[in-house]
Design an enzyme around this catalytic site. Sequence first.
Site, PDB file in Angstrom:
ATOM      1  N   ASP A   1       3.396  -8.700   1.352  1.00  0.00           N
ATOM      2  CA  ASP A   1       4.302  -9.575   2.317  1.00  0.00           C
ATOM      3  C   ASP A   1       3.431 -10.632   2.725  1.00  0.00           C
ATOM      4  O   ASP A   1       4.128 -11.398   2.792  1.00  0.00           O
ATOM      5  CB  ASP A   1       4.465  -8.343   3.362  1.00  0.00           C
ATOM      6  CG  ASP A   1       3.284  -7.765   3.887  1.00  0.00           C
ATOM      7  OD1 ASP A   1       2.184  -7.766   3.414  1.00  0.00           O
ATOM      8  OD2 ASP A   1       3.480  -6.856   4.921  1.00  0.00           O
TER       9      ASP A   1
ATOM     10  N   HIS B   1       0.846  -1.282   0.050  1.00  0.00           N
ATOM     11  CA  HIS B   1      -0.048   0.057   0.091  1.00  0.00           C
ATOM     12  C   HIS B   1       0.788   1.189  -0.085  1.00  0.00           C
ATOM     13  O   HIS B   1       0.226   2.289  -0.399  1.00  0.00           O
ATOM     14  CB  HIS B   1      -1.028   0.026   1.225  1.00  0.00           C
ATOM     15  CG  HIS B   1      -1.872  -1.198   1.324  1.00  0.00           C
ATOM     16  ND1 HIS B   1      -2.578  -1.782   0.403  1.00  0.00           N
ATOM     17  CD2 HIS B   1      -1.755  -1.944   2.711  1.00  0.00           C
ATOM     18  CE1 HIS B   1      -3.173  -2.735   1.042  1.00  0.00           C
ATOM     19  NE2 HIS B   1      -2.845  -2.859   2.307  1.00  0.00           N
TER      20      HIS B   1
END
EC number: 2.7.1.17
Length: 490
Positions: free
Chosen positions: A236, A80
Site C-alpha cells: 500500500d 504482511h
Amino acid sequence: MYLGIDLGTSEIKAMVVDERGTPLASAGETLEVQRPHPLWAEQNPADWWRATQSAIARLRAKIPQRWPHIRAIGLSGQMHGAVLMDSENRVLRPAILWNDGRCAEQCLQLTRSAPHLHAVAGNLAMPGFTAPKLLWVARHEPEIFAQTACVLLPKDYLRWMMSGEKISDMSDAAGTLWLDVAQRDWSDSLLAACGLTRDQMPRLEEGSRVAGVLKGDIARAWGLSDDVIIAGGGGDNAASAVGIGAVNPGDAFISLGTSGVLFAVNDRFRPNPHSALHAFCHTLPNRWHQMSVMLTAASALRWFCQLTGSSEIQLLAEIAQLDQAEQRQAPLFLPYLSGERTPHNDPQASGAFHGLTHAHRRAALGYAVLEGVAFGMADGLSVMQQAGTRLEQCSLIGGGARSERWAQLLADALHLPIVTHQGGEAGGALGAARLGQLADGGAEAEVCRRPPIERRFLPDGAVQPMLDARLATYRRLYQQQLALRQAGHQ
C-alpha cells in the site's frame, strides 16, 4: 483507461484513470476486521473478493461508456497478511493481518534461528510481519501448516482470483521477512528458518511489469476484454508513493491514515533495523525505500473524538483557536494506543496523557493528540537520518492531510517543509492504476508525475524551541513508562 484496486484493512477502493492520469471515477466497499481473541486481527479472503466484485460493479455503473476501454489493472494492498492455501487452492484459515500481535514469541524464535535475518531482510522480526505468523501456525495449528502449499499476500490473493496466477511484487514481498531485499529474490535460508521453501512462495515480478492477464470468465463478468493485463502492483505505501510521484531518491511523503508512515525513496538498500526502521524494495525497479511506521496516527484523533463526543471538524476548529501559551501548557500525549513500531518495536507500549489539570479544555487535549503523532513522526525521521537519509521536504497524504493545523505541526516538529497535493487522498488506488499504465508501456516520467501542490507549510522558527523542549519530554515519558513496566509496576 486504467483500473487501480487497493485492498485496505477497512475498505476496498477501486479507481479508474484515463491515459493522462486523470481520475474519472472511484468506488469503495467497507471491510470488517475480526478479533476472536486478544491481539488477534483476521479477515476472510472471500470477503475481499466479494467486496472487490461489488466495488467493480458500482464503478462500472458510473462510467458505462468508457469502462470497456480499460487496458490494464494495478493492485495495491495492506502488507504482511498471510493467506494460506492448500494444494487444491483452498484457503485453509482466515488471513492473519498486519496489525495482529499474537506472535511475539515467534519473533524471538526467528531471530534466534536466523542470525543473519537483519542483514538479509533489513528489518527486525515484528509480530506484524508474515514470517512469524507462519511460525505461530506451525506451533498452534500444525495440521494447517502441514497442508500449506502456498502463502499469498492479500493483494496477491485478488490477483490469483482474477488471473489464476500466484505472483507477488518486490515491495510487498519485502514485508514478509523472507526476501533478500538487496538481491530482490526469495532467501532460501530465511524460508528454511520457518520450515518453508520457495516452492510455497509466489513468483516475483517488479510492480510496474506485467504479472498476469485477466481470466476470460472474470473479463466477461466485468464487461472487459480478455487481454487486460495485471501489473505486479505494490504494497500500500509503495503504491501510494507512485500515486504521489515519490519515485526518485530523496523523494519522501508522510501518510496519516489508521497508522502513520514516513516514506523515503533510496537508490540502494539502507537498513537500520535496530531502530525498527523498515527497509524495503520500492515497487519500481532498482529502487528501495525506508519506512518509519507508527501504529496509531489519524486513528488517535478518531478515538479521541469518539471519547469526547465531538466530530473531527468541530475539534479541529476548537484547536485552531488555541494560542501559543495554551499550546505550551497543553498535556503531552503518547500515541501508543496499539503499541509502537518505529523506533521502539514495543507492542506493549501504551498511550497516555501527561500533565492534565482542571484548567485543560477539550481543545488542549485534542492539540496534544495532533502533537503526539507529529512527535512520533519526528522520532521516525531521526532514525532515518541515522541511516544516512537526508530529506529536503515531505509530501503529506491520507486523511490527516485535510488538517492544515496538523500539517503545520508536522513542519514545525520535523523542521521540514510539508506540502499537500491536489488529490493527495487518492493513495494506493491511484498508484495501482499508474502501475497498470506502466505495465502497459507508459513512460515513468509521464505516468508518475507529482500532483500539483495545493499548500506549502514552512517550519515556524518562533514555535520550534517550544516544540523541541516538549519533544524531549515526550521521549523521556516513554522511557519512564518502559522502566516502570520492566520493574513490574505496569
